[in-house]
Design a protein around this motif. Structure first.
Motif, short mmCIF file in Angstrom:
data_model
loop_
_atom_site.label_atom_id
_atom_site.label_comp_id
_atom_site.label_asym_id
_atom_site.label_seq_id
_atom_site.Cartn_x
_atom_site.Cartn_y
_atom_site.Cartn_z
N PHE A 140 0.89 -1.30 -0.04
CA PHE A 140 0.17 0.17 -0.09
C PHE A 140 0.81 1.34 -0.07
CE2 PHE A 140 -3.23 -3.08 1.07
CZ PHE A 140 -4.33 -2.58 0.55
N SER A 141 2.18 1.19 -0.11
CA SER A 141 3.16 2.21 -0.22
C SER A 141 4.23 1.64 -1.24
CB SER A 141 3.58 2.70 1.07
OG SER A 141 4.42 1.57 1.85
N ASP A 142 4.90 2.65 -1.82
CA ASP A 142 5.91 2.32 -2.57
C ASP A 142 7.29 1.80 -1.67
OD1 ASP A 142 4.94 3.38 -4.73
OD2 ASP A 142 5.94 5.35 -4.57
N VAL A 143 7.60 0.76 -2.19
CA VAL A 143 8.54 -0.35 -1.35
C VAL A 143 9.93 -0.42 -2.25
CG1 VAL A 143 9.06 -2.33 0.31
CG2 VAL A 143 6.69 -1.40 0.08
N GLY A 144 10.91 0.26 -1.56
CA GLY A 144 12.22 -0.06 -2.22
C GLY A 144 13.14 -0.82 -1.52
#
Length: 264
Positions: free
Chosen positions: A148-152
């Motif tokens: 649900f969020s950008d994950v690097g």
């Protein structure tokens, strides 16, 4: 999208059987992710614009069924993928998205970063280490990771041991229907899967990883700059999985178990 379309290619299904997971980009929209994340932020008690309020490495939130969460779990592409991996009519649609371990940038040990599999029955026992899994994956058709969020790579992505589901199937097989407890499965620290290559469950918000129930995975500390929001619900089977079907109509989840036992 047309009815009965294929969300996954034959190559992706083969990779799921061999590797234990498949990644689906844009499984749900960024707008849905943003709306869901706003609800989650409010429940953390933290200010998204003030890192001084992010005082814990992880905050666990539970059982969200508001419209954005239902929308994320029930997109046409995901339903089509469930049909391909588990079998049409063999899974139960999600109405809530389970636990959200919200991970914050922190130098502190989150205390939950060990390798494990998600067990799937015996939940009436108050000792969670006594919860169980068995070779036919009673109670769980898939492990799912909803971003649900950008994950690097620095944002506490889930670590995955590629192909580890095959080792776990072989470990569970001698115990039959009763299976093993999490304590028994973890007795060697999952050393039997240490040979497996490791990958990170990174991706943009809206990415979903569909994983075999036996896949060994782990959390890790957050070394990035923005909190990570992820759900990790099971896909529950509508009827028990079977690894000995008279008609031979095995799903890829079942086939992976059969492959593991044949190799063993």
């Amino acid at each position: 999208m047309p009815a009965n379309f294929a969300a996954l290619s034959a190559a992706q299904i083969d990779a799921f059987i061999t590797d234990g997971f498949v990644r689906i980009d844009d499984a749900f929209s960024r707008e849905v992710a943003d709306a869901a994340r706003a609800i989650l932020w409010a429940d953390t008690g933290c200010d998204p614009d003030d890192p001084a309020t992010w005082t814990k490495p992880v905050i666990r939130l539970n059982q969200y069924g508001q419209p954005p969460f239902k929308a994320a779990a029930n997109t046409p592409v995901l339903h089509a993928a469930f049909d391909q991996l588990v079998g049409a009519g063999r899974w139960v649609p999600r109405s809530v998205l389970g636990t959200f371990p919200v991970r914050f940038p922190s130098a502190d040990d989150p205390g939950d970063a060990g390798w494990h599999v998600d067990v799937s029955f015996g939940f009436d026992d108050p000792d969670f280490m006594s919860w169980r899994a068995n070779v036919s994956s009673k109670g769980r058709a898939l492990l799912m990771l909803f971003l649900f969020s950008d994950v690097g790579e620095q944002d506490a992505p889930t670590r995955i041991r590629v192909g580890s589901h095959l080792d776990i199937a072989r470990q569970l097989a001698p115990s039959g229907e009763a299976g093993l407890t999490l304590r028994e499965l973890a007795a060697d620290g999952f050393a039997s899967t240490a040979h497996c290559p490791e990958v990170l469950a990174t991706g943009a918000a809206g990415t979903v990883y569909l994983c075999h129930p036996f896949l060994v995975h782990a959390a890790q500390p957050h070394r990035g700059t923005r909190p990570r929001f992820m759900a990790q619900p099971p896909l529950v089977p509508a009827s028990p999985l079977q690894i000995d079907r008279a008609d031979g109509a095995y799903s890829p989840v079942e086939l992976a178990i059969r492959v593991a036992l044949d190799q063993g």
